[in-house]
Write an enzyme that holds these catalytic residues in place. Structure first.
Site, PDB file in Angstrom:
ATOM      1  CB  SER A 136      -0.884  -0.014   1.249  1.00 26.05           C
ATOM      2  OG  SER A 136      -1.436   1.254   1.526  1.00 26.05           O
ATOM      3  CE1 TYR A 149      -3.948  -1.830   5.304  1.00 24.90           C
ATOM      4  CE2 TYR A 149      -2.960   0.326   4.885  1.00 24.90           C
ATOM      5  CZ  TYR A 149      -3.495  -0.860   4.413  1.00 24.90           C
ATOM      6  OH  TYR A 149      -3.563  -1.087   3.055  1.00 24.90           O
TER       7      TYR A 149
END
Length: 280
Positions: A136, A149
């Protein structure tokens, strides 16, 4: 070009679904895993044996090894392993429960690590293969509210970067994919928000919460285009180490990486000052 067999986790939605649909349409074979077999019924009916499916929960390590071994055994080989399945847990670190933290790490980080480990003996025997790991923009840049995350994405990036060096001798390439925002169901289906602590209304967390729940602004990224680039990367030699996708990802990563490098340069003299004197 010889037909390849792709192993992709999380094929029921998002990037996994886009990749699967494109690959099947191009005549390639997909071994896909999901926690929702019903979501693949129409695709399975259309493509038959071209699509191999198995249920898999990435928090179940024995099942990961069983499914990967089964796929290699029944299909004969796997050319590309795409570690795609995962989700985002967001909120202040203090707001998250211990159970939420463990589940996030077990799914995004440990699950991805165990998936790759399960495939490695087979790929090594083949003396060929490609590993594509979905990371990501959050694997290189940070935002308030994403601490856990980010921990998983920065962790998997370190794992894949080191793994790339280990596997070069076996003709196995590794690529990290770093997408920005995309018009998938990530924000409004996969992403989880921790229970709110009102005191954090005064912090930057409040802005992150608004962004995650605001449906008035569509993400900039086209997931079909991104999936196409991910697929094409498997034909690149050598394997690209990283692929940033989306102008938003490029801009924020460029800004934060540049700032980190500038801060390191400012500390050069300090870093060197801790060495033993060079013997003459």
């Amino acid at each position: 070009m010889q037909q390849r067999i792709w192993f992709i986790t999380g094929v029921n939605s998002g990037f996994g679904r886009h990749m699967t649909e494109q690959l099947l349409a191009h005549g390639e074979c997909v071994a896909g895993t999901t926690r929702d077999m019903a979501a693949l019924a129409k695709l399975k009916a259309r493509y038959g044996n071209q699509l191999w499916l198995a249920e898999l929960d990435l928090t179940d390590t024995p099942s990961i090894h069983r499914v990967v071994n089964q796929a290699f055994s029944e299909l004969g080989k796997l050319d590309v392993i795409v570690s795609n399945a995962g989700y985002g847990l967001f909120g202040a670190a203090e707001e998250m429960t211990d159970e939420q933290i463990l589940h996030q790490i077990n799914t995004n980080l440990l699950g991805s690590i165990q998936l790759v480990r399960a495939a490695l003996p087979h790929l090594r025997r083949q003396q060929a293969g490609r590993i594509i790991q979905l990371s990501s923009v959050g694997g290189q840049a940070v935002f308030p509210g994403g601490s856990l995350y980010h921990a998983t994405k920065w962790g998997i990036e370190g794992f894949i970067d080191s793994l790339r060096l280990e596997l070069a001798a076996f003709n196995i390439g590794c690529t990290l994919i770093e997408p920005g925002s995309a018009r998938t169901d990530f924000r409004f289906r996969s992403a989880k928000l921790a229970s709110k602590i009102d005191a954090y209304d005064a912090s930057a967390i409040s802005i992150s919460r608004q962004r995650l729940t605001d449906r008035s602004h569509a993400p900039i990224g086209d997931p079909a285009k991104m999936a196409s680039i991910m697929i094409a990367s498997a034909s690149q030699h050598p394997a690209p180490a990283r692929i940033a996708l989306g102008s938003d990802a490029y801009h924020v990563m460029h800004q934060q990486l540049s700032a980190r490098l500038a801060a390191l340069e400012e500390q050069k003299d300090l870093a060197f000052s801790t060495d033993y004197p060079v013997e003459k």
